[in-house]
Scaffold this motif. Sequence first.
Motif, PDB file in Angstrom:
ATOM      1  N   TYR A  24      10.901  -9.295 -10.052  1.00 50.76           N
ATOM      2  CA  TYR A  24      11.151  -8.406  -8.909  1.00 50.76           C
ATOM      3  C   TYR A  24      10.736  -9.094  -7.602  1.00 50.76           C
ATOM      4  O   TYR A  24      11.489  -9.128  -6.626  1.00 50.76           O
ATOM      5  N   GLY A  41       8.853   4.121  -1.454  1.00 48.19           N
ATOM      6  CA  GLY A  41      10.181   3.502  -1.552  1.00 48.19           C
ATOM      7  C   GLY A  41      10.573   3.319  -3.005  1.00 48.19           C
ATOM      8  O   GLY A  41       9.977   2.523  -3.729  1.00 48.19           O
ATOM      9  N   LEU A  68       6.412  -4.761   0.361  1.00 48.56           N
ATOM     10  CA  LEU A  68       7.235  -5.014   1.553  1.00 48.56           C
ATOM     11  C   LEU A  68       7.158  -3.879   2.570  1.00 48.56           C
ATOM     12  O   LEU A  68       7.148  -4.141   3.780  1.00 48.56           O
ATOM     13  N   ASP A 120      -0.236   0.881  -6.402  1.00 50.66           N
ATOM     14  CA  ASP A 120       0.760   0.759  -7.483  1.00 50.66           C
ATOM     15  C   ASP A 120      -0.018   0.647  -8.794  1.00 50.66           C
ATOM     16  O   ASP A 120      -1.049  -0.030  -8.834  1.00 50.66           O
ATOM     17  N   ASP A 128      -2.454   5.186  -9.644  1.00 46.21           N
ATOM     18  CA  ASP A 128      -1.302   5.919 -10.160  1.00 46.21           C
ATOM     19  C   ASP A 128      -0.877   6.969  -9.129  1.00 46.21           C
ATOM     20  O   ASP A 128      -1.724   7.743  -8.663  1.00 46.21           O
ATOM     21  N   GLY A 129       0.410   6.990  -8.812  1.00 39.80           N
ATOM     22  CA  GLY A 129       0.918   7.966  -7.853  1.00 39.80           C
ATOM     23  C   GLY A 129       0.732   9.407  -8.295  1.00 39.80           C
ATOM     24  O   GLY A 129       0.800  10.315  -7.471  1.00 39.80           O
ATOM     25  N   GLY A 163       3.474   3.500  -4.854  1.00 37.72           N
ATOM     26  CA  GLY A 163       4.400   2.668  -5.638  1.00 37.72           C
ATOM     27  C   GLY A 163       4.881   1.512  -4.783  1.00 37.72           C
ATOM     28  O   GLY A 163       6.078   1.251  -4.668  1.00 37.72           O
TER      29      GLY A 163
END
Length: 245
Positions: A12, A112, A52, A68, A94-95, A47
């Motif tokens: 990624y 995002g 970026l 994340d 953890d979200g 996350g």
Amino acid sequence: MVDAWDEIADWYAERLHAGSAMHEFARDILLEHLPADLDGERVVDVGCGEGLLTRAAAERGAKALGIDPAQRMIEHALAAEAAHQTGAEYAVDDGCTLATVPSGSTDWVIAGLSLNNVPDLSAAIQAIRRVLVVGGQVVFTIPHPCFEAPGANWTDQAGSPRRVVGDYATEGFWRSTNPQGVRRAGNQHRMLSTYVTALIGNGFVLEAMAEPVPDESVVAEQPRRAGLPPFIVVRVRLDANEIPG
Ligand SMILES: C[S@@+](CC[C@H](N)C(=O)[O-])C[C@H]1O[C@@H](n2cnc3c(N)ncnc32)[C@H](O)[C@@H]1O
């Protein structure tokens, strides 16, 4: 599922660094819904992946924290920060809990293409509500669920490419079989109304919603995408009058 993101984290990050028009488009459509000047504002990026968006928020002057659950993603974010310092900070978290983020500690939450990965949307929205100040805002993108439902594919039967979508109403975890697709790591498909209902139920008020069609560089990369919004952008505000008792 976090294991899967850990496994594809190197791929990624490499893909982002090589330059991906679709990723840049996804980044830019979210950033368009944030103020250009975030000086003095606090931003939590849920996350954050390779970071970026966290870096972009920091470069606009924010005190930015990216979280994340995938350790390897955070390692990439830290490496990018070391190579080009923006002041962005990172934590493995953890979200669905945001355990490392104090209550009422941020003005903005951005997410995002990550809320479509959390296993428990309701828990994630409650966690986001907890860490926001009243009046705080959330800007998030998700793959457009109407076009990116499980098993969505292409047909040329009409003489030009058409998206074929079935199973829109079948919510749940699915994994793409495309060995080059991001969603081989998995994706939680939810109907659009599920997102909106969860936000309203947690005291959020809709401020903006957009379905941007791909720009020229995305179309050059993926011609069949022309005219079809790959993502939805949503901006909501935590309203003092709307917070459930
Ligand atoms: C498509 S990537 C997006 C990363 C980054 N926001 C971006 O725009 O490039 C999805 C991210 O969601 C993260 N994720 C998966 N489960 C999550 C969870 N429970 N809470 C928060 N993030 C999660 C993944 O680790 C991955 O970094």
